[in-house]
Design a protein around this motif. Sequence first.
Motif, mmCIF file in Angstrom:
data_model
loop_
_atom_site.group_PDB
_atom_site.id
_atom_site.type_symbol
_atom_site.label_atom_id
_atom_site.label_comp_id
_atom_site.label_asym_id
_atom_site.label_seq_id
_atom_site.Cartn_x
_atom_site.Cartn_y
_atom_site.Cartn_z
ATOM 1 N N PRO A 56 0.840 -1.202 0.000
ATOM 2 C CA PRO A 56 0.000 0.000 0.000
ATOM 3 C C PRO A 56 0.881 1.259 0.000
ATOM 4 C CG PRO A 56 0.025 -1.009 2.166
ATOM 5 C CD PRO A 56 0.770 -1.941 1.247
ATOM 6 N N THR A 57 0.307 2.350 -0.449
ATOM 7 C CA THR A 57 1.039 3.611 -0.437
ATOM 8 C C THR A 57 1.201 4.092 1.001
ATOM 9 O OG1 THR A 57 -1.015 4.829 -0.748
ATOM 10 C CG2 THR A 57 0.264 4.288 -2.743
ATOM 11 N N THR A 58 2.173 4.957 1.199
ATOM 12 C CA THR A 58 2.504 5.456 2.537
ATOM 13 C C THR A 58 2.048 6.904 2.673
ATOM 14 O OG1 THR A 58 4.439 4.017 2.576
ATOM 15 C CG2 THR A 58 4.431 5.864 4.111
ATOM 16 N N PRO A 59 1.420 7.279 3.783
ATOM 17 C CA PRO A 59 1.072 8.693 3.987
ATOM 18 C C PRO A 59 2.335 9.565 3.998
ATOM 19 C CG PRO A 59 -0.103 7.315 5.547
ATOM 20 C CD PRO A 59 0.907 6.433 4.865
ATOM 21 N N VAL A 60 2.231 10.738 3.412
ATOM 22 C CA VAL A 60 3.362 11.667 3.346
ATOM 23 C C VAL A 60 3.552 12.345 4.691
ATOM 24 C CG1 VAL A 60 4.218 13.800 2.298
ATOM 25 C CG2 VAL A 60 3.093 12.082 0.878
ATOM 26 N N SER A 61 4.766 12.329 5.174
ATOM 27 C CA SER A 61 5.120 13.035 6.396
ATOM 28 C C SER A 61 5.280 14.520 6.074
ATOM 29 C CB SER A 61 6.437 12.474 6.938
ATOM 30 O OG SER A 61 6.946 13.293 7.944
ATOM 31 N N PRO A 62 4.838 15.415 6.946
ATOM 32 C CA PRO A 62 4.957 16.850 6.684
ATOM 33 C C PRO A 62 6.401 17.328 6.493
ATOM 34 C CG PRO A 62 3.477 16.472 8.517
ATOM 35 C CD PRO A 62 4.103 15.150 8.180
ATOM 36 N N ASP A 63 7.361 16.573 7.023
ATOM 37 C CA ASP A 63 8.753 17.005 6.874
ATOM 38 C C ASP A 63 9.493 16.262 5.756
ATOM 39 O OD1 ASP A 63 8.820 14.567 8.160
ATOM 40 O OD2 ASP A 63 10.284 15.161 9.667
ATOM 41 N N ASN A 64 8.755 15.670 4.819
ATOM 42 C CA ASN A 64 9.375 14.992 3.686
ATOM 43 C C ASN A 64 9.938 16.043 2.722
ATOM 44 O OD1 ASN A 64 9.666 13.866 0.998
ATOM 45 N ND2 ASN A 64 8.571 12.074 1.721
ATOM 46 N N PRO A 65 11.269 16.144 2.593
ATOM 47 C CA PRO A 65 11.862 17.203 1.775
ATOM 48 C C PRO A 65 11.607 17.044 0.279
ATOM 49 C CG PRO A 65 13.564 15.726 2.568
ATOM 50 C CD PRO A 65 12.285 15.306 3.227
ATOM 51 N N VAL A 66 11.445 15.821 -0.188
ATOM 52 C CA VAL A 66 11.146 15.604 -1.612
ATOM 53 C C VAL A 66 9.748 16.143 -1.911
ATOM 54 C CG1 VAL A 66 10.848 13.875 -3.419
ATOM 55 C CG2 VAL A 66 12.698 13.612 -1.744
ATOM 56 N N PHE A 67 8.784 15.797 -1.071
ATOM 57 C CA PHE A 67 7.416 16.288 -1.237
ATOM 58 C C PHE A 67 7.365 17.813 -1.182
ATOM 59 C CE2 PHE A 67 3.393 17.595 0.799
ATOM 60 C CZ PHE A 67 2.489 17.140 -0.150
ATOM 61 N N THR A 68 8.014 18.401 -0.191
ATOM 62 C CA THR A 68 8.003 19.857 -0.023
ATOM 63 C C THR A 68 8.595 20.561 -1.236
ATOM 64 O OG1 THR A 68 8.183 19.589 2.366
ATOM 65 C CG2 THR A 68 8.757 21.748 1.471
ATOM 66 N N PHE A 69 9.730 20.066 -1.713
ATOM 67 C CA PHE A 69 10.353 20.672 -2.892
ATOM 68 C C PHE A 69 9.406 20.616 -4.092
ATOM 69 C CE2 PHE A 69 12.472 20.183 -6.948
ATOM 70 C CZ PHE A 69 13.234 21.333 -7.009
ATOM 71 N N CYS A 70 8.824 19.453 -4.327
ATOM 72 C CA CYS A 70 7.962 19.278 -5.502
ATOM 73 C C CYS A 70 6.702 20.136 -5.420
ATOM 74 C CB CYS A 70 7.592 17.814 -5.668
ATOM 75 S SG CYS A 70 9.011 16.774 -6.084
ATOM 76 N N MET A 71 6.082 20.195 -4.252
ATOM 77 C CA MET A 71 4.884 21.022 -4.109
ATOM 78 C C MET A 71 5.211 22.496 -4.359
ATOM 79 S SD MET A 71 2.320 19.043 -3.624
ATOM 80 C CE MET A 71 0.980 19.851 -2.769
ATOM 81 N N ASN A 72 6.361 22.945 -3.889
ATOM 82 C CA ASN A 72 6.777 24.331 -4.156
ATOM 83 C C ASN A 72 7.073 24.540 -5.632
ATOM 84 O OD1 ASN A 72 6.515 25.122 -1.482
ATOM 85 N ND2 ASN A 72 8.636 24.650 -0.986
ATOM 86 N N ALA A 73 7.741 23.580 -6.261
ATOM 87 C CA ALA A 73 8.067 23.698 -7.684
ATOM 88 C C ALA A 73 6.803 23.704 -8.547
ATOM 89 C CB ALA A 73 8.992 22.561 -8.107
ATOM 90 N N LEU A 74 5.818 22.881 -8.173
ATOM 91 C CA LEU A 74 4.552 22.829 -8.910
ATOM 92 C C LEU A 74 3.621 23.982 -8.542
ATOM 93 C CD1 LEU A 74 3.918 18.992 -8.579
ATOM 94 C CD2 LEU A 74 4.446 20.220 -10.710
ATOM 95 N N GLN A 75 3.946 24.680 -7.451
ATOM 96 C CA GLN A 75 3.125 25.780 -6.920
ATOM 97 C C GLN A 75 1.731 25.287 -6.548
ATOM 98 O OE1 GLN A 75 3.410 28.982 -9.793
ATOM 99 N NE2 GLN A 75 5.489 29.468 -9.124
ATOM 100 N N TRP A 76 1.696 24.118 -5.914
ATOM 101 C CA TRP A 76 0.448 23.545 -5.437
ATOM 102 C C TRP A 76 0.349 23.779 -3.933
ATOM 103 C CZ3 TRP A 76 0.226 18.003 -7.961
ATOM 104 C CH2 TRP A 76 -0.011 18.136 -9.331
ATOM 105 N N PRO A 77 -0.788 24.249 -3.455
ATOM 106 C CA PRO A 77 -0.946 24.436 -2.005
ATOM 107 C C PRO A 77 -1.232 23.100 -1.315
ATOM 108 C CG PRO A 77 -2.963 25.027 -3.131
ATOM 109 C CD PRO A 77 -1.956 24.698 -4.214
ATOM 110 N N TYR A 78 -0.876 23.026 -0.058
ATOM 111 C CA TYR A 78 -1.242 21.879 0.774
ATOM 112 C C TYR A 78 -1.280 22.337 2.216
ATOM 113 C CZ TYR A 78 3.689 21.348 2.127
ATOM 114 O OH TYR A 78 4.947 21.545 2.616
#
Length: 127
Positions: free
Chosen positions: A97-119
């Motif tokens: 199963p997929t894993t919930p994203v941790s708020p301090d995941n640096p890969v996720f944070t970088f990508c969300m900022n690069a895509l300019q998607w809010p979360y």
Amino acid sequence: MKKLSIFAALVLSITVCLTTHLCEAKDVWVARWEEEQVDVYVMDDTLAGNVSENGRSFHLCTKNVRDDGRIDRIFWRFSKRKTDIWRYETSRMHCGPTTPVSPDNPVFTFCMNALQWPYTVGEAGCY
């Protein structure tokens, strides 16, 4: 005629140099994971997002550079259905199963900022 040829060659050279420089892909350092002794770089030219009526998703590739110089490429896929939290899976996971994203995941944070998607960050994870 000779001046025209030189001018055309000069314009072509400048155009090629500028285009190559502007379209250059980068590996962006996002984290140091001490437990694995790796530096993690996002290959920014592999980041691609998708928005559909069911939610959002994006995928990318990272380079994990070990202290001994070896490089591992890891493929990541992040997804979020409309009412669910953000989840991810990597090429290292074995069809679980997929894993919930941790708020301090640096890969996720970088990508969300690069895509300019809010979360937002909630008790259960990232929304």
